[in-house]
Design a protein around this motif. Sequence first.
Motif, PDB file in Angstrom:
ATOM      1  N   GLN A   1       0.813  -1.222   0.000  1.00  0.00           N
ATOM      2  CA  GLN A   1       0.000   0.000   0.000  1.00  0.00           C
ATOM      3  C   GLN A   1       0.846   1.271   0.000  1.00  0.00           C
ATOM      4  OE1 GLN A   1      -1.333  -2.309   2.739  1.00  0.00           O
ATOM      5  NE2 GLN A   1      -2.434  -3.208   1.007  1.00  0.00           N
ATOM      6  N   LYS A   2       1.913   1.259   0.808  1.00  0.00           N
ATOM      7  CA  LYS A   2       2.658   2.506   1.005  1.00  0.00           C
ATOM      8  C   LYS A   2       3.770   2.740  -0.004  1.00  0.00           C
ATOM      9  CE  LYS A   2       1.834   2.093   5.973  1.00  0.00           C
ATOM     10  NZ  LYS A   2       2.491   1.509   7.163  1.00  0.00           N
ATOM     11  N   GLY A   3       4.036   1.762  -0.853  1.00  0.00           N
ATOM     12  CA  GLY A   3       5.109   1.943  -1.830  1.00  0.00           C
ATOM     13  C   GLY A   3       6.479   1.700  -1.224  1.00  0.00           C
ATOM     14  N   LEU A   4       7.485   2.341  -1.810  1.00  0.00           N
ATOM     15  CA  LEU A   4       8.867   2.106  -1.407  1.00  0.00           C
ATOM     16  C   LEU A   4       9.194   2.782  -0.075  1.00  0.00           C
ATOM     17  CD1 LEU A   4      11.228   0.622  -2.896  1.00  0.00           C
ATOM     18  CD2 LEU A   4      12.025   2.877  -3.567  1.00  0.00           C
ATOM     19  N   ILE A   5       9.554   2.004   0.925  1.00  0.00           N
ATOM     20  CA  ILE A   5       9.892   2.562   2.236  1.00  0.00           C
ATOM     21  C   ILE A   5      11.400   2.472   2.467  1.00  0.00           C
ATOM     22  CG2 ILE A   5       9.423   2.458   4.721  1.00  0.00           C
ATOM     23  CD1 ILE A   5       6.823   1.066   4.137  1.00  0.00           C
ATOM     24  N   PRO A   6      12.028   3.614   2.821  1.00  0.00           N
ATOM     25  CA  PRO A   6      13.480   3.609   3.055  1.00  0.00           C
ATOM     26  C   PRO A   6      13.838   2.926   4.382  1.00  0.00           C
ATOM     27  CG  PRO A   6      12.605   5.777   3.536  1.00  0.00           C
ATOM     28  CD  PRO A   6      11.457   4.957   3.007  1.00  0.00           C
ATOM     29  N   PRO A   7      15.070   2.418   4.485  1.00  0.00           N
ATOM     30  CA  PRO A   7      15.468   1.646   5.663  1.00  0.00           C
ATOM     31  C   PRO A   7      15.358   2.417   6.982  1.00  0.00           C
ATOM     32  CG  PRO A   7      17.357   2.127   4.260  1.00  0.00           C
ATOM     33  CD  PRO A   7      16.147   2.496   3.497  1.00  0.00           C
ATOM     34  N   GLY A   8      15.588   3.726   6.922  1.00  0.00           N
ATOM     35  CA  GLY A   8      15.511   4.519   8.145  1.00  0.00           C
ATOM     36  C   GLY A   8      14.160   4.451   8.824  1.00  0.00           C
ATOM     37  N   SER A   9      13.102   4.131   8.052  1.00  0.00           N
ATOM     38  CA  SER A   9      11.758   4.084   8.615  1.00  0.00           C
ATOM     39  C   SER A   9      11.372   2.727   9.179  1.00  0.00           C
ATOM     40  CB  SER A   9      10.716   4.470   7.566  1.00  0.00           C
ATOM     41  OG  SER A   9      11.120   5.584   6.846  1.00  0.00           O
ATOM     42  N   PHE A  10      12.155   1.687   8.879  1.00  0.00           N
ATOM     43  CA  PHE A  10      11.742   0.393   9.439  1.00  0.00           C
ATOM     44  C   PHE A  10      12.859  -0.397  10.117  1.00  0.00           C
ATOM     45  CE2 PHE A  10      12.742  -0.537   4.998  1.00  0.00           C
ATOM     46  CZ  PHE A  10      13.457  -1.718   5.078  1.00  0.00           C
ATOM     47  N   LEU A  11      14.119  -0.059   9.826  1.00  0.00           N
ATOM     48  CA  LEU A  11      15.196  -0.802  10.498  1.00  0.00           C
ATOM     49  C   LEU A  11      15.209  -0.620  12.020  1.00  0.00           C
ATOM     50  CD1 LEU A  11      18.262  -0.756   8.059  1.00  0.00           C
ATOM     51  CD2 LEU A  11      16.551  -2.535   8.416  1.00  0.00           C
ATOM     52  N   PRO A  12      14.938   0.597  12.522  1.00  0.00           N
ATOM     53  CA  PRO A  12      14.882   0.740  13.980  1.00  0.00           C
ATOM     54  C   PRO A  12      13.808  -0.147  14.622  1.00  0.00           C
ATOM     55  CG  PRO A  12      15.081   2.886  12.950  1.00  0.00           C
ATOM     56  CD  PRO A  12      14.838   1.895  11.844  1.00  0.00           C
ATOM     57  N   VAL A  13      12.653  -0.265  13.967  1.00  0.00           N
ATOM     58  CA  VAL A  13      11.590  -1.149  14.466  1.00  0.00           C
ATOM     59  C   VAL A  13      12.038  -2.607  14.380  1.00  0.00           C
ATOM     60  CG1 VAL A  13       9.168  -1.851  14.207  1.00  0.00           C
ATOM     61  CG2 VAL A  13       9.850   0.493  13.639  1.00  0.00           C
ATOM     62  N   ALA A  14      12.681  -2.938  13.260  1.00  0.00           N
ATOM     63  CA  ALA A  14      13.169  -4.306  13.066  1.00  0.00           C
ATOM     64  C   ALA A  14      14.165  -4.673  14.161  1.00  0.00           C
ATOM     65  CB  ALA A  14      13.820  -4.438  11.697  1.00  0.00           C
ATOM     66  N   GLU A  15      14.978  -3.699  14.546  1.00  0.00           N
ATOM     67  CA  GLU A  15      15.966  -3.923  15.581  1.00  0.00           C
ATOM     68  C   GLU A  15      15.282  -4.230  16.909  1.00  0.00           C
ATOM     69  OE1 GLU A  15      19.619  -1.063  16.378  1.00  0.00           O
ATOM     70  OE2 GLU A  15      19.203  -1.395  14.258  1.00  0.00           O
ATOM     71  N   GLU A  16      14.294  -3.388  17.257  1.00  0.00           N
ATOM     72  CA  GLU A  16      13.522  -3.566  18.495  1.00  0.00           C
ATOM     73  C   GLU A  16      12.817  -4.915  18.506  1.00  0.00           C
ATOM     74  OE1 GLU A  16      12.605  -1.440  21.267  1.00  0.00           O
ATOM     75  OE2 GLU A  16      14.529  -0.557  20.691  1.00  0.00           O
ATOM     76  N   ALA A  17      12.294  -5.291  17.353  1.00  0.00           N
ATOM     77  CA  ALA A  17      11.474  -6.493  17.263  1.00  0.00           C
ATOM     78  C   ALA A  17      12.309  -7.765  17.077  1.00  0.00           C
ATOM     79  CB  ALA A  17      10.475  -6.346  16.116  1.00  0.00           C
ATOM     80  N   GLY A  18      13.625  -7.605  17.050  1.00  0.00           N
ATOM     81  CA  GLY A  18      14.490  -8.769  16.872  1.00  0.00           C
ATOM     82  C   GLY A  18      14.432  -9.355  15.467  1.00  0.00           C
ATOM     83  N   LEU A  19      14.103  -8.510  14.492  1.00  0.00           N
ATOM     84  CA  LEU A  19      13.989  -9.004  13.113  1.00  0.00           C
ATOM     85  C   LEU A  19      15.191  -8.631  12.258  1.00  0.00           C
ATOM     86  CD1 LEU A  19      10.236  -8.096  12.495  1.00  0.00           C
ATOM     87  CD2 LEU A  19      11.194 -10.396  12.735  1.00  0.00           C
ATOM     88  N   ILE A  20      16.121  -7.899  12.852  1.00  0.00           N
ATOM     89  CA  ILE A  20      17.206  -7.319  12.053  1.00  0.00           C
ATOM     90  C   ILE A  20      18.129  -8.383  11.463  1.00  0.00           C
ATOM     91  CG2 ILE A  20      18.898  -6.886  13.911  1.00  0.00           C
ATOM     92  CD1 ILE A  20      18.035  -4.204  11.415  1.00  0.00           C
ATOM     93  N   CYS A  21      18.333  -9.482  12.189  1.00  0.00           N
ATOM     94  CA  CYS A  21      19.213 -10.527  11.662  1.00  0.00           C
ATOM     95  C   CYS A  21      18.573 -11.251  10.486  1.00  0.00           C
ATOM     96  CB  CYS A  21      19.618 -11.499  12.763  1.00  0.00           C
ATOM     97  SG  CYS A  21      20.727 -10.749  13.984  1.00  0.00           S
ATOM     98  N   SER A  22      17.256 -11.476  10.571  1.00  0.00           N
ATOM     99  CA  SER A  22      16.565 -12.102   9.426  1.00  0.00           C
ATOM    100  C   SER A  22      16.656 -11.199   8.211  1.00  0.00           C
ATOM    101  CB  SER A  22      15.086 -12.339   9.713  1.00  0.00           C
ATOM    102  OG  SER A  22      14.891 -12.768  11.012  1.00  0.00           O
ATOM    103  N   ILE A  23      16.493  -9.898   8.429  1.00  0.00           N
ATOM    104  CA  ILE A  23      16.584  -8.956   7.305  1.00  0.00           C
ATOM    105  C   ILE A  23      17.997  -8.953   6.738  1.00  0.00           C
ATOM    106  CG2 ILE A  23      16.429  -6.511   6.654  1.00  0.00           C
ATOM    107  CD1 ILE A  23      14.088  -6.246   8.582  1.00  0.00           C
TER     108      ILE A  23
END
Length: 280
Positions: free
Chosen positions: A68-90
């Motif tokens: 829906q939102k189109g292309l999202i830059p890393p600055g907008s989701f990597l911090p959340v991914a880090e908090e959520a423990g998803l950064i290694c999968s990414i």
Amino acid sequence: RAKSLGKGKYQVFTPKMYEKAHQLLKIETDLHRAIKEKELTVYYQPIVNLTTGNIVGFEALVRWLHPQKGLIPPGSFLPVAEEAGLICSIGSLVMEEACHQLAQWQKQGFDSLKIAINLAAQQLSQTDLITEIDCILTKNQIHPTAIKLEITESSMMQDLQSTKLLIQQLQERGIQLSIDDFGTGYSSLSQVQNVPVNTLKIDRCFIKQLNQTSKNPGLVPVILSIAKVMNMDVVAEGIETTEQLSQLRELDCHFGQGFLFSKPVNAEEASKLLRQNPRW
Ligand code: C2E
Ligand code: MG
Ligand code: MG
Ligand code: MG
């Protein structure tokens, strides 16, 4: 914020904070889906030999192609991914895709091309990181010297001991290492000197200081001298103007990347760039 309300008045959870928490949770749920549905993709920004103008490699930069939102830059989701423990999968996804792409390019004859991949702080303490890298390289038949891992100065300093061990294992394999965003962290030069890295990436904020109006190049020449003494390569990040490029050439900086050459682009456009061989 709560303190400014005065003594004895506590504001624990405002509707605004609730809204914020709700949004983060939504992104987190979305991210889980994104990883499962392969909505994450890799963009590539050329790294240029400033002497010859040739593309020597690409930096792999993750993007989220949100339905829906189109292309999202890393600055907008990597911090959340880090908090959520998803950064290694990414991190794994990016490494898989970037190495697969590099293999394609090498098969097309661009055999000296390198790929630079960013490592998050959490990946530095990921116990199976080396095994994973070995596995991805073998699967794609990529020589370890064709990849370069970028670690920011600040994440390197978070746990210097375990980072050093990892770096040693990488160096044994011939995998190159860069310190990303150099000059913006809190490391001392003596610490940097003790870590065997190949490349310093000068942060964009220092390149910004190079411009027509002021002939004062700021700290760039200083960083270049440090790199020279430490026998490291230098990549100037965020080159946007021809003035910056010519100043960097005058200062004998060997490598650079920035919007002046190209923004990060998808694999198809990156292939086009390679075939065009623009020689900037
Ligand atoms: P970075 O590693 O320092 O990457 C360079 C960033 O600067 C990229 O932003 C790139 O688009 C931007 N940039 C390049 N040239 C210019 C320029 O001339 N002007 C300006 N204004 N910007 C320029 P991007 O892609 O948004 O990535 C931001 C940061 O997110 C990266 O900074 C890196 O720290 C992190 N990141 C990106 N991809 C990954 C990834 O796959 N894994 C990890 N762990 N971090 C990533
Ligand atoms: Mg980087
Ligand atoms: Mg950087
Ligand atoms: Mg940066």
